[in-house]
Each structure stands twice: as structure tokens, then as C-alpha cells.
Design a protein around this motif. Structure first.
Motif, short mmCIF file in Angstrom:
data_model
loop_
_atom_site.label_atom_id
_atom_site.label_comp_id
_atom_site.label_asym_id
_atom_site.label_seq_id
_atom_site.Cartn_x
_atom_site.Cartn_y
_atom_site.Cartn_z
N THR A 59 0.86 -1.15 0.01
CA THR A 59 -0.16 0.00 -0.08
C THR A 59 0.73 1.29 -0.14
O THR A 59 2.18 1.21 0.06
CB THR A 59 -0.94 -0.06 1.13
OG1 THR A 59 -1.87 0.79 0.92
CG2 THR A 59 -0.26 0.11 2.65
N GLN A 107 7.72 -0.87 3.43
CA GLN A 107 8.88 -0.31 3.66
C GLN A 107 9.23 -0.20 5.33
O GLN A 107 10.43 -0.56 5.78
CB GLN A 107 9.10 1.11 3.27
CG GLN A 107 9.33 1.04 1.65
CD GLN A 107 9.09 2.47 0.99
OE1 GLN A 107 9.43 3.39 1.58
NE2 GLN A 107 8.47 2.48 0.01
N GLY A 109 7.59 -2.35 7.14
CA GLY A 109 7.19 -3.70 7.84
C GLY A 109 6.21 -3.70 8.76
O GLY A 109 6.10 -4.62 9.57
N LYS A 367 -0.86 0.94 11.55
CA LYS A 367 0.54 0.65 11.71
C LYS A 367 0.59 -0.25 13.00
O LYS A 367 -0.22 0.05 13.92
CB LYS A 367 1.20 1.69 11.85
CG LYS A 367 1.35 2.44 10.50
CD LYS A 367 2.22 2.05 9.41
CE LYS A 367 2.32 3.18 8.20
NZ LYS A 367 2.88 2.61 7.01
O1 LIG Z 1 5.46 0.86 3.04
P1 LIG Z 1 4.88 0.79 4.42
O2 LIG Z 1 5.79 0.76 5.25
O3 LIG Z 1 3.91 -0.36 4.40
O4 LIG Z 1 3.98 2.37 4.38
C1 LIG Z 1 3.00 2.29 3.30
C2 LIG Z 1 2.61 3.72 3.44
O5 LIG Z 1 2.24 4.24 4.62
C3 LIG Z 1 2.80 5.39 5.10
O6 LIG Z 1 3.88 5.36 6.20
C4 LIG Z 1 1.69 6.27 5.98
O7 LIG Z 1 1.16 5.53 6.86
C5 LIG Z 1 3.19 6.01 3.89
O8 LIG Z 1 4.46 7.01 4.03
C6 LIG Z 1 3.85 4.83 3.18
O9 LIG Z 1 3.92 5.11 1.90
#
Ligand SMILES: O=P(O)(O)OC[C@H]1O[C@](O)(CO)[C@@H](O)[C@@H]1O
Length: 374
Positions: A59, A107, A109, A367
Motif C-alpha cells: 500500500t 518499507q 514492515g 501501523k
Molecule cells: O511501505 P509501508 O511501510 O507499508 O507504508 C505504506 C505507506 O504508509 C505510510 O507510512 C503512511 O502511513 C506512507 O508513508 C507509506 O507510503
């Protein structure tokens, strides 16, 4: 402003990284990732070797990175990549019998939607799961069979730049390694691909410099824009999706990336003389159609701009002077938009170092942990 080289050197003495300092780190980071080929992607390539239908879950910028690498991987491997939003997948989609390989990309995780989708797949199937992240010990590692380090370290600002290029490059290199292991490419052809990656990575600082002088020249037009649209086709669709993410996050005015033909079925009707429209041109087989559209729209709004891979004498066009294929191009086509996003946002008074909605990730459980931001 100091030269790019001097600013890159200064990053290491600055206490607090910014979106711009991470943007400036990209040339060095991508070169390091490339220098680790094939070891950095060998395990993933062996796991995915012979697989025909990948399901990729990611995402935000991570899905944009997957889309940017998609056509390169497909060309290299012959596999089809089905790239999906993980939350929607978990709650609505079927897991097709055709899928034989799973890649989760996050990115941090820590995106709960991506982890949740991988958990569902683990429960329902015995499919091999690779997870790409900048933190191989993150929460995502609990569900993956293989963690792949995208090689950029943690990015401690919310508006990612180097994580995007690192992820795109790592995915592309995995595709190249599969082509190498399967014998689809000869060793000379692999070397030619590496050469193109080298050219692309080594051009990043010069792309930043070109974009900054473009910005200085068109600052007034860009800072007063009511709306930004970027049009592209083929592999560069990943680029315009990331443009949209980055501009919405930072510039915070309506911004939309639209695929060339999709633009002709609705979006063209909203164009007026105030619209700012960028056209991203590569050596695509449908480039003529993109040029025709640019000529048409340039009669409606004076604010049209271009990004091309070759040199350009048109001041409204950023010519990257880069001889690389359209398949590799998304690795660096994003750089002008990262630089513009930063400068336009700051120029409009959005102080990007001042974080906003800091409780959002925890409040919405998007998150697994609060962001480790500066
Ligand atoms: O690549 P990740 O860590 O799954 O994050 C996805 C997206 O969520 C965000 O951290 C925002 O919540 C963005 O910066 C990032 O593109």
C-alpha cells in the motif's frame, strides 16, 4: 544554494534528516544496492524461479514501487504480477488458484493491512511468501518465509523518497536475477542491464540539480497551481501514482496521476486554463499519442510541462539525458516529482518537518507501532 555534491556531503553532519536530505541520499543508496547484486536478491530469485503468477500486496508508496517495477519484472521473468491493495484483498478478494508466489512489500514492515493479507494467505495456502522491507526484523517478518532487505535503512520522515527508489530497484533486480538464473538472459545481456541500472543510479544527483533549476524558473506558476495532473503510460504509470501520493502528502492541493488513454475518457473534460499538466515521455511505442495529447492540452492551458529521458532544449521540459529503456526508467522518473513536491510544499508554507496527525496510525491501527520519525 550549495552544489548537490556539497549538500550530499553535508547530510552526514546534519542532525535531523528531512525529505530533501533523503532525496539527496538516493544516488549513493541505489548505487550501494546495485553493488550488492546478485547477493541481495539471490534468495528471493531462487524462491520465485519458475513461478508464473505473483500476487504482490502493498500500500502507499510501496504499491507504487511495485507498480514501477512490475513491467520490468514481467519482461525479465515471463511471470504475471497481480498487484493489489492488501486491505481490500483480505476483505473482498478471492485467492486465485493461478497464484503461485506471494510478495508483500512494506518499507516499514509495520503496515497492518499488508501483514493481515499475508496472514490470510498463510492460513489459506502453503504458498511461498517473500516480504520486502527496510527493516527485516519488523512485524512483517513473523509471517514471511523470506525477508528481503531493500537496503536503504530506516527512513525517519513520513514522506518517503529513498525507500521508494530502494524498493523499486530491489524488485527490479530480483527480476533480473530470475532472468539470469533461468538462462532467459545471457551474461552479456545481464551485464547490459546492470550497465543501464548504473547509468540510472548515477544520474540521480544531476536529475535533482536539473529539477531545482526548473523549479527556480517556474516557481511562480508552480506555487500558485490550483491542481496538478501528470499523464504517462506503460511502466511510468507507477511513477505517476507515486507523484500523486507524494504531492497529496506534501503539497496538499488536488493532484492526480492519470494513465494516457484513461485521461481521454473523462478527465480531459475538467481541464481549464489554470491546470498544471506534466507529461512523462519515455521511448514508449505509444509516445506519439502522448505528444498529440500534450499539443492538444497546450492549447487549453499554457501550464504544460514535460519530463523526457533525452536532452531537451524546451525550457518547460526537464530532459534527463539518460539512455535507458522505458522498463528501467521508473526507477528515476520519480526523482523530479520528489524534488518538486518538497520545494512546492515548502514554498507554499507547508513546513514538512512539522509532523501533523501524529496520532493517526495508532488511532486507526494502520501501523503496528507509532512511526519512528524525527
Ligand atoms: O511501505 P509501508 O511501510 O507499508 O507504508 C505504506 C505507506 O504508509 C505510510 O507510512 C503512511 O502511513 C506512507 O508513508 C507509506 O507510503
Amino acid at each position: 544554494m550549495f552544489s548537490i555534491e556539497r549538500r550530499v556531503r553535508r547530510i552526514w553532519v546534519e542532525a535531523k534528516p528531512t525529505m530533501m536530505s533523503y532525496t539527496l541520499e538516493q544516488e549513493q543508496t541505489t548505487k550501494q544496492i546495485l553493488s550488492r547484486y546478485p547477493n541481495n536478491v539471490d534468495e528471493m530469485a531462487r524462491q520465485a524461479l519458475g513461478k508464473k503468477h505473483w500476487l504482490v500486496l502493498a500500500t502507499g508508496s510501496s504499491i507504487n514501487a511495485a507498480q514501477s517495477a512490475r513491467y520490468y519484472i514481467e519482461k525479465m521473468t515471463g511471470a504475471i504480477l497481480d498487484i493489489r491493495e492488501p486491505f481490500h484483498f483480505t476483505n473482498y478478494d478471492q485467492l486465485s488458484d493461478h497464484i503461485d508466489y506471494i510478495a508483500g512489500v512494506s518499507q516499514s514492515g509495520q503496515s497492518t493491512s499488508t501483514i493481515g493479507a499475508l496472514e490470510r494467505i498463510k492460513k489459506e495456502s502453503g504458498l511461498p511468501i517473500a516480504a520486502l522491507s527496510s527493516d527485516v526484523h519488523s512485524a512483517m517478518s513473523e509471517v514471511a518465509d523470506l525477508m528481503v532487505d531493500v537496503g536503504c535503512g530506516k527512513e525517519r520522515v513520513g514522506y518517503v523518497t529513498k525507500g521508494f527508489t530502494a524498493t523499486t530497484l530491489t524488485l527490479m533486480l530480483a527480476g533480473l536475477r530470475i532472468a539470469d538464473l533461468s538462462g532467459k538472459l545471457s551474461s552479456d545481456e545481464v551485464a547490459e542491464q546492470i550497465n543501464q541500472f548504473n547509468l540510472a543510479c548515477s544520474s540521480i544527483n544531476s536529475i535533482i540539480a536539473k529539477t531545482e533549476s526548473f523549479y527556480e524558473q517556474f516557481k511562480d506558476e508552480l506555487l500558485t497551481a490550483p491542481k496538478f495532473t501528470v499523464i504517462a503510460c506503460g511502466p511510468a504509470v507507477g511513477t505517476i501514482n507515486e507523484f500523486e501520493t507524494k504531492f497529496i502528502e506534501t503539497v496538499r492541493v488536488p493532484s492526480r496521476g492519470v494513465e494516457l488513454e484513461a485521461f481521454m475518457h473523462g478527465p480531459y473534460l475538467e481541464v481549464n486554463q489554470e491546470h498544471r499538466i506534466f507529461f512523462v515521455e519515455t521511448d514508449s511505442k505509444v509516445r506519439d499519442r502522448l505528444i498529440r495529447l500534450k499539443q492538444y492540452e497546450s492549447k487549453i492551458t499554457p501550464y504544460t510541462y514535460g519530463i523526457v529521458l533525452e536532452a531537451s532544449s524546451d525550457p518547460r521540459t526537464i530532459g534527463l539525458e539518460l539512455s535507458i529503456s522505458e522498463w528501467i526508467a521508473p526507477l528515476v522518473l520519480i526523482v523530479p516529482f520528489q524534488v518538486l513536491a518538497y520545494h512546492i510544499a515548502e514554498g507554499r508554507g507547508n513546513n514538512l518537518s512539522q509532523r501533523i496527525y501524529t496520532d493517526f496510525g495508532v488511532a486507526m491501527s494502520s501501523k503496528t507501532a507509532p512511526g519512528d520519525y524525527v
